[in-house]
Scaffold this active site. Sequence first.
Site, PDB file in Angstrom:
ATOM      1  CB  CYS A   1      32.758  36.771  39.408  1.00 42.41           C
ATOM      2  SG  CYS A   1      34.148  37.788  39.914  1.00 42.41           S
TER       3      CYS A   1
ATOM      4  CG  HIS B   1      36.141  43.148  38.003  1.00 40.43           C
ATOM      5  ND1 HIS B   1      35.838  41.805  38.052  1.00 40.43           N
ATOM      6  CD2 HIS B   1      36.430  43.520  39.283  1.00 40.43           C
ATOM      7  CE1 HIS B   1      35.912  41.390  39.307  1.00 40.43           C
ATOM      8  NE2 HIS B   1      36.278  42.394  40.069  1.00 40.43           N
TER       9      HIS B   1
ATOM     10  CD  GLU C   1      36.298  34.305  39.505  1.00 37.75           C
ATOM     11  OE1 GLU C   1      37.304  34.245  40.219  1.00 37.75           O
ATOM     12  OE2 GLU C   1      35.159  34.016  39.903  1.00 37.75           O
TER      13      GLU C   1
HETATM   14  N1  LIG Z   1      35.050  34.869  42.455  1.00 32.88           N
HETATM   15  C1  LIG Z   1      35.426  36.052  43.200  1.00 32.88           C
HETATM   16  C2  LIG Z   1      36.452  36.875  42.498  1.00 32.88           C
HETATM   17  C3  LIG Z   1      37.766  36.325  42.665  1.00 32.88           C
HETATM   18  C4  LIG Z   1      38.689  37.310  42.097  1.00 32.88           C
HETATM   19  C5  LIG Z   1      39.908  36.680  41.540  1.00 32.88           C
HETATM   20  N2  LIG Z   1      39.630  35.865  40.375  1.00 32.88           N
HETATM   21  C6  LIG Z   1      40.911  37.753  41.188  1.00 32.88           C
HETATM   22  O1  LIG Z   1      40.569  38.951  41.320  1.00 32.88           O
HETATM   23  O2  LIG Z   1      42.008  37.399  40.820  1.00 32.88           O
HETATM   24  C7  LIG Z   1      34.243  36.920  43.542  1.00 32.88           C
HETATM   25  O3  LIG Z   1      33.194  36.367  43.834  1.00 32.88           O
HETATM   26  O4  LIG Z   1      34.402  38.169  43.575  1.00 32.88           O
END
Ligand SMILES: N[C@H](CCC[C@H](N)C(=O)O)C(=O)O
Length: 287
Positions: free
Chosen positions: A229, A171, A220
Amino acid sequence: MNIPFTKMHGLGNSYIYIDGFKVNLLEQDLPEIARQASNVHTGIGSDGLIMVLPSEVADVRMRIFNRDGSEAMNCGNGLRCVAKFAYESRYVQQKTFYIEAKSGVVQATVHLDDDQLVESVTVDMGEPILARSTIPMETESGGLFDEVIHEPFRVDGDDYHVTAVSMGNPHAIFFQEQIKDAPLYTLGPKVTNDDRFPEGVNVEFVEVVKHDEINFRVWERGSGITQACGTGACAAVVASSLNGYLERDQEVTVHLDGGDLWITWLGSGSVSMRGPAVTIAQGNLWV
Ligand SMILES: N[C@H](CCC[C@H](N)C(=O)O)C(=O)O
């Protein structure tokens, strides 16, 4: 091929859930099935697909695929829905149990409504990963084991500052005076594929409201803008604390487009996430 599915969401971050205890898709092209199922015009419509599977190291296993078919290491909203799915399917008998994600095993506790259905879930998401090389992030400056906190980050000639945190998935967090002005549509797609993040990255914009409250939006990796997320919200609370905006051991209300999560970065090091999990529909997917 006809695949039974359940569509569920956590704060509007929806996935198509496939019961791997009943349906064996291990020989199938899961990324392609995820792309088909996620398509709102030719499929069911979701942010991706999640397999709920038996586990050899925990009570149940989660595999998550983004809308583009890429497999992610972790998914906070997905973990809460997997916990609801597993408990209500009686794959687990106790209210506290363990879920294996690609990034590791986490502990989940379900909270029931008057009808003995799961309405919310608390997940111990484990410790954040902060060393640059394990995010992973590659930049000219900074050592492999340094943390990335408020680091200058130039994009197409514009100067920003980034804080990078992994919850098993990467992130990149940018702090904003006001979340409504966040450059989600412009900066999101540029940063998510930036070479400085060799595995790509989820991109979050955060406005600190007060010592226990933040606003949050996300682009994302692999899915684009979503309503919420969970791993991103955890990373945002950690980043806010690292930058001195929040205290440790303080429950933080995170306002996402789809609703609120309650996140605490405990003194023990773990990040605790609490929030809803909702079943939308069940049906058959033809692929
Ligand atoms: N929506 C998800 C994250 C998905 C992660 C994905 N987008 C990645 O890391 O590639 C959550 O609630 O944590």
